[in-house]
Motif scaffolding. Structure first.
Motif, PDB file in Angstrom:
ATOM      1  N   PRO A 167      37.456  34.850  40.252  1.00 17.53           N
ATOM      2  CA  PRO A 167      38.300  33.712  40.647  1.00 17.53           C
ATOM      3  C   PRO A 167      39.706  34.142  41.043  1.00 17.53           C
ATOM      4  CG  PRO A 167      37.695  33.587  38.316  1.00 17.53           C
ATOM      5  CD  PRO A 167      36.901  34.702  38.907  1.00 17.53           C
ATOM      6  N   VAL A 168      40.195  35.202  40.434  1.00 13.66           N
ATOM      7  CA  VAL A 168      41.357  35.900  40.973  1.00 13.66           C
ATOM      8  C   VAL A 168      40.821  37.291  41.292  1.00 13.66           C
ATOM      9  CG1 VAL A 168      43.623  36.888  40.477  1.00 13.66           C
ATOM     10  CG2 VAL A 168      42.985  34.674  39.477  1.00 13.66           C
ATOM     11  N   ALA A 169      40.809  37.663  42.554  1.00  9.95           N
ATOM     12  CA  ALA A 169      40.271  38.984  42.881  1.00  9.95           C
ATOM     13  C   ALA A 169      41.167  40.026  42.219  1.00  9.95           C
ATOM     14  CB  ALA A 169      40.241  39.168  44.382  1.00  9.95           C
ATOM     15  N   ILE A 201      29.138  31.205  39.816  1.00  9.05           N
ATOM     16  CA  ILE A 201      29.385  32.139  38.709  1.00  9.05           C
ATOM     17  C   ILE A 201      30.802  32.677  38.845  1.00  9.05           C
ATOM     18  CG2 ILE A 201      28.631  34.250  37.556  1.00  9.05           C
ATOM     19  CD1 ILE A 201      25.913  33.926  39.011  1.00  9.05           C
ATOM     20  N   PHE A 202      31.607  32.465  37.839  1.00  7.70           N
ATOM     21  CA  PHE A 202      32.927  33.091  37.808  1.00  7.70           C
ATOM     22  C   PHE A 202      32.788  34.406  37.057  1.00  7.70           C
ATOM     23  CE2 PHE A 202      36.269  29.415  38.178  1.00  7.70           C
ATOM     24  CZ  PHE A 202      35.904  29.233  39.491  1.00  7.70           C
ATOM     25  N   ASP A 203      33.106  35.494  37.734  1.00  8.56           N
ATOM     26  CA  ASP A 203      33.167  36.775  37.034  1.00  8.56           C
ATOM     27  C   ASP A 203      34.575  36.893  36.462  1.00  8.56           C
ATOM     28  OD1 ASP A 203      33.372  39.332  36.142  1.00  8.56           O
ATOM     29  OD2 ASP A 203      32.549  40.291  37.947  1.00  8.56           O
ATOM     30  N   GLU A 204      34.663  36.599  35.177  1.00 12.32           N
ATOM     31  CA  GLU A 204      35.963  36.607  34.496  1.00 12.32           C
ATOM     32  C   GLU A 204      36.079  37.814  33.562  1.00 12.32           C
ATOM     33  OE1 GLU A 204      38.475  33.659  33.944  1.00 12.32           O
ATOM     34  OE2 GLU A 204      37.192  31.927  34.362  1.00 12.32           O
ATOM     35  N   VAL A 205      35.411  38.908  33.932  1.00 10.21           N
ATOM     36  CA  VAL A 205      35.495  40.116  33.100  1.00 10.21           C
ATOM     37  C   VAL A 205      36.962  40.547  32.970  1.00 10.21           C
ATOM     38  CG1 VAL A 205      34.886  42.573  33.021  1.00 10.21           C
ATOM     39  CG2 VAL A 205      33.127  40.864  33.505  1.00 10.21           C
ATOM     40  N   ILE A 206      37.731  40.401  34.055  1.00  8.80           N
ATOM     41  CA  ILE A 206      39.160  40.720  33.975  1.00  8.80           C
ATOM     42  C   ILE A 206      39.988  39.486  33.606  1.00  8.80           C
ATOM     43  CG2 ILE A 206      41.196  41.259  35.404  1.00  8.80           C
ATOM     44  CD1 ILE A 206      39.701  43.541  36.620  1.00  8.80           C
ATOM     45  N   THR A 207      39.732  38.374  34.277  1.00  9.69           N
ATOM     46  CA  THR A 207      40.617  37.207  34.101  1.00  9.69           C
ATOM     47  C   THR A 207      40.388  36.456  32.795  1.00  9.69           C
ATOM     48  OG1 THR A 207      39.025  35.928  35.403  1.00  9.69           O
ATOM     49  CG2 THR A 207      40.948  36.797  36.576  1.00  9.69           C
ATOM     50  N   GLY A 208      39.193  36.591  32.211  1.00 14.01           N
ATOM     51  CA  GLY A 208      38.883  35.874  30.982  1.00 14.01           C
ATOM     52  C   GLY A 208      39.854  36.236  29.869  1.00 14.01           C
ATOM     53  N   PHE A 209      40.480  35.242  29.263  1.00 15.26           N
ATOM     54  CA  PHE A 209      41.456  35.411  28.166  1.00 15.26           C
ATOM     55  C   PHE A 209      42.715  36.136  28.627  1.00 15.26           C
ATOM     56  CE2 PHE A 209      37.063  36.159  26.624  1.00 15.26           C
ATOM     57  CZ  PHE A 209      36.834  34.898  26.090  1.00 15.26           C
ATOM     58  N   ARG A 210      42.853  36.396  29.926  1.00 21.31           N
ATOM     59  CA  ARG A 210      44.012  37.129  30.459  1.00 21.31           C
ATOM     60  C   ARG A 210      44.945  36.172  31.212  1.00 21.31           C
ATOM     61  NH1 ARG A 210      47.165  41.698  30.470  1.00 21.31           N
ATOM     62  NH2 ARG A 210      45.334  42.769  29.644  1.00 21.31           N
TER      63      ARG A 210
END
Ligand code: PLP
Length: 430
Positions: A208-210, A238-247
């Motif tokens: 969602p944020v590249a 599908i949001f890939d929030e591996v980086i953005t999740g909790f960040r």
């Protein structure tokens, strides 16, 4: 200049025993040149190498260490868990606790399956999407990274709807034919793709944020456009929030932009620096997973007690909005100072950021997708990286990456970083 005798010896020897001397390619500093340092330890915002150099760290293990290196409560939680055993291959209460915390932070994640890496999370998410929709095609975006499973290693197809070509050796074309890669932030191309193939598209997966072609914010309306199109065509978002999740917020980009995807991929901060990944969503979709449903997924170390302990401790610390205010403030102060320094020079930069995620591009044009990133001056980034490393600041060893800060980054590190940047600008010929 930093000392590097010991690092250099270890790296030379590592190349005999480990492919390329590293266990993940970017660590080899190939795009930057020179040999990588070998880490001894990390504390707070600092990394120390085996030659005794200290670096202010803006990589932070590529994102998980939002509380800094060796954050005491996290290390204590891991130690306590390790004393009870490091893996059981059977369920623990901590797995439930972690899933419940995620549900509290991201209420739309009714169920969570934990795995051991972000790669597995994304791989599982598209299998689930295909299983739940009975469709084959997956849409991703050029420059988006979703781990190293076959289906995602797709070179940007020229234009819409071309079956992807593998971007890596060893990936069968048959696998990547079902992956369509479109330009990020171009909703018209996505519309066109759905108009042509909508009935066959299982899912759209997007950061969602590249943050793997440097940080690029979504343009206004892009994520909402994806939400609307996927709903209209009964495909999953599908949001890939591996980086953005909790960040970017406690509830990740979904909270920040107030858009709920059908599935989310998590990793990094979820495990507080220990190996983890997670895929979550509403119960109807998640229950397609085995043993409840027909979509198979399993893992010897899934829900590992050390990872869940570190994740729980980390997420509990994030249950405080001041963390996010602080990270954003540090980032705004740092990027503000960087911008004003370069503004006074004749070097063009673009600072691209969302909350505490950012990248400095050496470019005089706007950065909004992979093509525009590719036109940035990556040679100058290499020069900049080397200059900063030699002055004790460790930036991502590639111009295509996000910079990461933590709550351990303080005024002292900020000033140190700015001074090092000033010497870079001052040292360049007019
Ligand atoms: N998805 C995104 C957005 C990532 O940034 C990464 C890794 O950096 C992955 C997936 C893969 O995660 P892992 O390296 O844990 O397999």
């Amino acid at each position: 200049m930093i000392k590097n005798k010991k690092s250099s010896e270890i790296f030379d020897k590592a190349q005999q025993y480990i492919p390329g001397g590293v266990n993940s390619p970017v660590r080899a500093f190939k795009s930057i040149g020179g040999k990588p340092f070998i880490v001894d330890k990390g504390t707070g915002a600092y990394l120390y190498d085996i030659d005794g150099n200290r670096f202010t760290d803006y990589v932070m293990s590529w994102g998980p260490l939002i509380l800094g290196h060796a954050h005491k409560p996290v290390i204590e939680a891991i130690t306590k868990a390790a004393l009870k055993g490091s893996s059981f291959g059977a369920s623990t209460k901590a797995e439930l606790e972690l899933a419940m915390i995620v549900n509290e932070l991201m209420p739309w994640v009714e169920k969570l399956r934990t795995v051991s890496s972000g790669t597995e999370a994304c791989m599982t998410a598209i299998r689930l999407a295909r299983g739940a929709t009975g469709r084959q095609l997956v849409v991703k975006f050029d420059g988006g990274y979703h781990g190293h499973s076959d289906a995602f290693l797709v070179k940007a197809g020229s234009g819409l709807a071309t079956g992807g070509l593998p971007a890596s050796g060893g990936v069968p074309e048959k696998v990547t034919e079902a992956t369509l890669s479109l330009p990020y932030n171009d909703i018209e191309k996505v519309k066109q793709c759905f108009a042509e193939k909508g009935n066959d598209i299982a899912a759209v997966i997007v950061e969602p944020v590249a943050a793997n072609m440097g940080v690029i914010p979504p343009t206004p309306g892009f994520l909402q456009g994806l939400r609307d199109l996927t709903r209209e065509h009964k495909a999953l978002l599908i949001f890939d929030e591996v980086i953005t999740g909790f960040r970017v917020a406690r509830g990740g980009a979904a909270e920040l932009f107030d858009i709920k995807p059908d599935l989310v991929c998590l990793g990094k901060i979820l495990g507080g620096g220990m190996p983890i990944g997670g895929v979550g969503g509403n119960a109807d979709i998640m229950d397609y997973l085995a043993p409840e449903g027909p979509v198979y997924q399993a893992g010897t170390l899934s829900g590992n007690p050390l990872s869940t302990a570190a994740g729980i401790e980390t997420l509990k610390s994030l249950d405080d909005h001041r963390v996010y205010t602080y990270l954003k403030q540090y980032t705004d102060d740092l990027t503000g100072e960087i911008t004003s320094l370069f503004d006074k020079s004749d070097i063009d930069i673009r600072l691209s950021k969302v909350e505490s995620l950012f990248t400095l591009f050496f470019a005089g044009h706007d950065i909004y997708d992979f093509d525009s990133v590719n036109k940035a001056n990556m040679n100058m980034y290499s020069e900049f990286f080397t200059h900063m490393l030699n002055r004790g600041v460790y930036l991502p060893p590639s111009g295509y990456e996000a910079w990461f800060v933590s709550t351990a980054h303080q005024q002292e590190q900020l000033e140190y970083t700015i001074n090092a940047i000033r010497t870079f600008i001052d040292g360049r010929p007019e």
